[in-house]
Design a protein around this motif. Structure first.
Motif, PDB file in Angstrom:
ATOM      1  N   PHE A 108     -10.156   8.484  17.429  1.00 55.34           N
ATOM      2  CA  PHE A 108     -10.168   8.621  15.974  1.00 55.34           C
ATOM      3  C   PHE A 108     -10.323   7.259  15.298  1.00 55.34           C
ATOM      4  CE2 PHE A 108      -7.741  12.447  17.270  1.00 55.34           C
ATOM      5  CZ  PHE A 108      -8.575  13.402  16.723  1.00 55.34           C
ATOM      6  N   LEU A 109      -9.719   6.232  15.891  1.00 54.63           N
ATOM      7  CA  LEU A 109      -9.883   4.883  15.344  1.00 54.63           C
ATOM      8  C   LEU A 109     -11.318   4.398  15.516  1.00 54.63           C
ATOM      9  CD1 LEU A 109      -6.578   3.104  16.490  1.00 54.63           C
ATOM     10  CD2 LEU A 109      -7.094   4.222  14.316  1.00 54.63           C
ATOM     11  N   ALA A 167       0.853  -1.185   0.000  1.00 57.31           N
ATOM     12  CA  ALA A 167       0.000   0.000   0.000  1.00 57.31           C
ATOM     13  C   ALA A 167       0.888   1.233   0.000  1.00 57.31           C
ATOM     14  CB  ALA A 167      -0.927   0.003   1.213  1.00 57.31           C
ATOM     15  N   ASP A 168       0.270   2.378  -0.205  1.00 62.38           N
ATOM     16  CA  ASP A 168       1.002   3.643  -0.144  1.00 62.38           C
ATOM     17  C   ASP A 168       1.113   4.052   1.322  1.00 62.38           C
ATOM     18  OD1 ASP A 168       2.189   6.037  -0.504  1.00 62.38           O
ATOM     19  OD2 ASP A 168       0.567   6.963  -1.661  1.00 62.38           O
ATOM     20  N   LYS A 217      -0.956   7.393   8.537  1.00 67.40           N
ATOM     21  CA  LYS A 217      -0.445   7.988   9.769  1.00 67.40           C
ATOM     22  C   LYS A 217      -1.591   8.087  10.769  1.00 67.40           C
ATOM     23  CE  LYS A 217      -1.241  12.852   8.613  1.00 67.40           C
ATOM     24  NZ  LYS A 217      -0.646  14.202   8.579  1.00 67.40           N
ATOM     25  N   LEU A 218      -1.227   8.111  12.042  1.00 67.98           N
ATOM     26  CA  LEU A 218      -2.250   8.228  13.070  1.00 67.98           C
ATOM     27  C   LEU A 218      -2.896   9.607  12.984  1.00 67.98           C
ATOM     28  CD1 LEU A 218      -0.492   6.569  16.135  1.00 67.98           C
ATOM     29  CD2 LEU A 218      -2.288   5.608  14.698  1.00 67.98           C
ATOM     30  N   LEU A 224      -9.008  12.206   5.496  1.00 66.86           N
ATOM     31  CA  LEU A 224      -8.036  11.789   4.482  1.00 66.86           C
ATOM     32  C   LEU A 224      -7.680  10.318   4.647  1.00 66.86           C
ATOM     33  CD1 LEU A 224      -5.631  14.890   4.534  1.00 66.86           C
ATOM     34  CD2 LEU A 224      -7.368  14.332   2.816  1.00 66.86           C
ATOM     35  N   LEU A 225      -7.512   9.882   5.885  1.00 68.61           N
ATOM     36  CA  LEU A 225      -7.177   8.485   6.139  1.00 68.61           C
ATOM     37  C   LEU A 225      -8.323   7.564   5.734  1.00 68.61           C
ATOM     38  CD1 LEU A 225      -5.105   6.511   7.374  1.00 68.61           C
ATOM     39  CD2 LEU A 225      -6.271   6.811   9.569  1.00 68.61           C
TER      40      LEU A 225
END
Length: 277
Positions: free
Chosen positions: A122-123, A69-70, A75-76, A85-86
């Motif tokens: 966030f997760l 993957a890229d 990132k956290l 974005l994630l």
């Protein structure tokens, strides 16, 4: 002979201070007493480093097995914009490699929860954005409970100096409250988990120190985290409308959580009422 008399005078004061339990740390300089200082023994320090290395090695091995993957975009997240974005980057990845993604997600979540790394909220939002409430809620509750359990045992091993150093007064208060509620400990722990009365981080670290049995801690965590996790996972569905994580806990949400928490301690309150009658 003046110097020896001064020396004896100083020594005499030091001896009297030691007899009264005082020392340099009790001076008006603002320093903490030695009992409240961060005093991790050599063995505890080695154990903490060893456990961290073992967990980190396991996480790295899982990383090596993940499909290409890229990784530069991984990132956290530290803000809702980072999370958007994630989520956009991981949506197709989670769809193409569901098992590998789930393994990586759970590993990162439990690792962060175990070692008290901020960002698991966030997760949890990410789980709602990617999987919805039906799949996301059990996933978040499982990871949060597993991570809290690992943190419990880690604190049982090396946590007492850390908690005493960071929250000495709060720890004493917590210990006295637990001692008064031994007969209905599960109800009280459910109340603490459901409501934001005490931070979850403090509960994870302090519970083994105040001798809360693990089965009570586990059940209270598993059940008590469901309401707040539901709120967070559901908010992940509308990630585009969310401006900040502070928006998750408005007055209405906090009122609902405290209402549920109050229901959880009703048996304790009713029992006390019968005793006084």
């Amino acid at each position: 002979m003046a110097a020896p008399r001064n020396l004896m005078g100083d020594n005499g004061r030091l001896l009297r201070d030691e007899e009264n339990g005082l020392g340099e740390d009790d001076s008006p300089t603002g320093k903490k007493p030695k009992s409240e200082r961060f005093t991790l023994s050599r063995w505890e320090f080695v154990a903490a480093i060893g456990i961290f290395v073992i967990f980190s090695t396991g996480l790295f091995c899982i990383y090596l097995t993940m499909p290409a993957a890229d990784y530069g975009k991984l990132k956290l997240p530290r803000s809702v914009s980072d999370l958007r974005l994630l989520k956009d980057h991981l949506a197709s990845y989670a769809k193409d490699y569901p098992a590998q993604f789930m393994l990586g997600y759970c590993s990162v979540y439990i690792f962060m929860q175990t070692f008290m790394i901020p960002g698991t909220i966030f997760l949890s939002l990410l789980a709602g954005a990617l999987f919805g409430v039906i799949r996301g809620l059990p996933l978040v509750v499982f990871n949060a409970t597993a991570g809290a359990s690992c943190c419990f045992f880690l604190s049982k091993l090396i946590g007492k100096p850390i908690v005493s150093w960071l929250w000495n007064e709060r720890l004493r208060f917590f210990q006295s409250e637990i001692a008064k509620r031994r007969d209905k400990l599960l109800n009280y722990m459910l109340f603490l988990r459901i409501t934001p009365t005490l931070p979850n981080l403090f509960i994870n670290l302090a519970s083994p120190i105040v001798d809360i049995p693990f089965h009570v801690f586990f059940l209270a965590t598993l059940i008590g985290l469901i309401p707040a996790s539901y709120i967070i996972v559901r908010a992940g569905l509308a990630l585009g409308d969310l401006k900040s994580v502070k928006d998750l806990y408005d007055f209405k949400t906090l009122s609902v959580l405290f209402l549920i928490g109050f229901i959880s301690i009703c048996p304790t309150l009713l029992k006390r009422k019968k005793i006084y009658e």
